[in-house]
Design a protein around this motif. Structure first.
Motif, short mmCIF file in Angstrom:
data_model
loop_
_atom_site.label_atom_id
_atom_site.label_comp_id
_atom_site.label_asym_id
_atom_site.label_seq_id
_atom_site.Cartn_x
_atom_site.Cartn_y
_atom_site.Cartn_z
N ALA A 6 0.84 -1.20 0.00
CA ALA A 6 0.00 0.00 0.00
C ALA A 6 0.87 1.25 0.00
N ARG A 7 1.96 1.22 0.76
CA ARG A 7 2.87 2.36 0.83
C ARG A 7 3.58 2.57 -0.51
N LEU A 8 4.12 1.50 -1.07
CA LEU A 8 4.87 1.58 -2.33
C LEU A 8 4.00 2.01 -3.50
N GLU A 9 2.78 1.50 -3.55
CA GLU A 9 1.88 1.79 -4.66
C GLU A 9 0.97 2.98 -4.40
N LYS A 10 1.19 3.63 -3.26
CA LYS A 10 0.43 4.84 -2.89
C LYS A 10 -1.07 4.62 -2.94
N HIS A 11 -1.50 3.53 -2.31
CA HIS A 11 -2.94 3.21 -2.27
C HIS A 11 -3.72 4.29 -1.54
N LYS A 12 -4.94 4.49 -1.97
CA LYS A 12 -5.84 5.42 -1.30
C LYS A 12 -6.77 4.69 -0.34
N ASN A 13 -6.95 3.38 -0.54
CA ASN A 13 -7.81 2.55 0.31
C ASN A 13 -7.00 1.41 0.89
N LEU A 14 -7.23 1.11 2.17
CA LEU A 14 -6.54 -0.02 2.79
C LEU A 14 -7.55 -0.79 3.65
N PHE A 15 -7.67 -2.07 3.36
CA PHE A 15 -8.62 -2.94 4.05
C PHE A 15 -7.88 -3.85 5.02
N LEU A 16 -8.08 -3.61 6.32
CA LEU A 16 -7.49 -4.43 7.37
C LEU A 16 -8.59 -4.98 8.27
N LEU B 212 1.88 -0.77 13.87
CA LEU B 212 2.93 0.23 13.85
C LEU B 212 3.46 0.47 12.44
N GLU B 213 3.35 -0.54 11.60
CA GLU B 213 3.80 -0.43 10.21
C GLU B 213 3.06 0.71 9.48
N LEU B 214 1.81 0.96 9.88
CA LEU B 214 1.03 2.05 9.27
C LEU B 214 1.60 3.41 9.63
N LEU B 215 2.29 3.49 10.75
CA LEU B 215 2.78 4.76 11.27
C LEU B 215 4.27 4.96 11.08
N LYS B 216 4.89 4.00 10.43
CA LYS B 216 6.34 4.02 10.22
C LYS B 216 6.75 5.16 9.30
N ASP B 217 7.91 5.73 9.55
CA ASP B 217 8.47 6.80 8.72
C ASP B 217 7.43 7.91 8.53
N GLU B 218 7.07 8.16 7.29
CA GLU B 218 6.08 9.19 7.03
C GLU B 218 4.65 8.65 7.05
N GLY B 219 4.48 7.41 7.41
CA GLY B 219 3.14 6.83 7.39
C GLY B 219 2.66 6.60 5.97
N LEU B 220 1.39 6.56 5.78
CA LEU B 220 0.81 6.40 4.45
C LEU B 220 0.15 7.72 4.07
N GLN B 221 0.93 8.60 3.53
CA GLN B 221 0.49 9.96 3.22
C GLN B 221 -0.66 10.02 2.22
N TYR B 222 -0.76 9.04 1.33
CA TYR B 222 -1.79 9.07 0.29
C TYR B 222 -3.10 8.40 0.72
N LEU B 223 -3.07 7.70 1.83
CA LEU B 223 -4.23 6.93 2.26
C LEU B 223 -5.42 7.84 2.58
N GLU B 224 -6.57 7.53 1.98
CA GLU B 224 -7.79 8.30 2.21
C GLU B 224 -8.85 7.51 2.98
N LYS C 110 0.54 10.83 10.86
CA LYS C 110 1.02 9.79 9.94
C LYS C 110 0.03 9.47 8.82
N LEU C 111 -1.25 9.76 9.02
CA LEU C 111 -2.27 9.50 8.01
C LEU C 111 -3.08 10.79 7.78
N PRO C 112 -2.42 11.84 7.33
CA PRO C 112 -3.04 13.17 7.28
C PRO C 112 -4.16 13.34 6.25
N ASN C 113 -4.25 12.45 5.28
CA ASN C 113 -5.26 12.61 4.23
C ASN C 113 -6.47 11.70 4.39
#
Length: 141
Positions: free
Chosen positions: A12-22, A32-44, A63-66
């Motif tokens: 999801a991070r590499l492909e800049k996904h906008k949706n993540l199903f967990l 914690l992986e969701l919050l690592k480094d810059e988080g997932l900036q593109y995730l909506e 970490k998930l500003p969007n």
């Protein structure tokens, strides 16, 4: 399971996904992986229903500003951190079927919020009515 989760989040991070199903992952802690480094900036949209979460991280907005939609129903969340008020783009927040006793007043800072679902919790009181009405919320308890 942990490596599968890490792989899903990494993709999801590499492909800049906008949706993540967990959903349905039996998560007891926010990954914690969701919050690592810059988080997932593109995730909506983040879907985390039917897990066993009890808390949310304080740095969620950082970490998930969007995030526009956050689905956390059917967990065991007792407290929503004050930092939730910093998710400025959030339009839909589903916290139904948790163990919430109070809703923090910082929810009132979510100017974009239009749908707040709180059904089937253990709420003792709700935020002041003027905060709810001011944002035209669909406020279900």
């Amino acid at each position: 399971m942990a490596s599968e989760l890490c792989k899903t989040i990494s993709v999801a991070r590499l492909e800049k996904h906008k949706n993540l199903f967990l959903n349905y992952r039996n998560l007891q802690h926010f990954p914690l992986e969701l919050l690592k480094d810059e988080g997932l900036q593109y995730l909506e949209r983040l879907y985390m229903k039917r897990n066993s979460l009890t808390t949310l991280p304080e740095n969620l907005a950082q970490k998930l500003p969007n995030l526009v939609e956050l689905y956390l129903h059917s967990n065991n969340i007792v407290v929503v951190p004050e930092a939730i008020g910093s998710l400025i783009k959030l339009q839909c927040l589903d916290l139904s079927d948790n163990a919430l006793e109070i809703v923090c007043p910082e929810i009132g800072r979510l100017r974009a919020l239009r749908h707040l679902r709180l059904a089937n919790n253990q709420l003792q009181f709700l935020p002041p009515a003027e905060k709810v009405e001011a944002f035209n919320l669909s406020f279900v308890s």
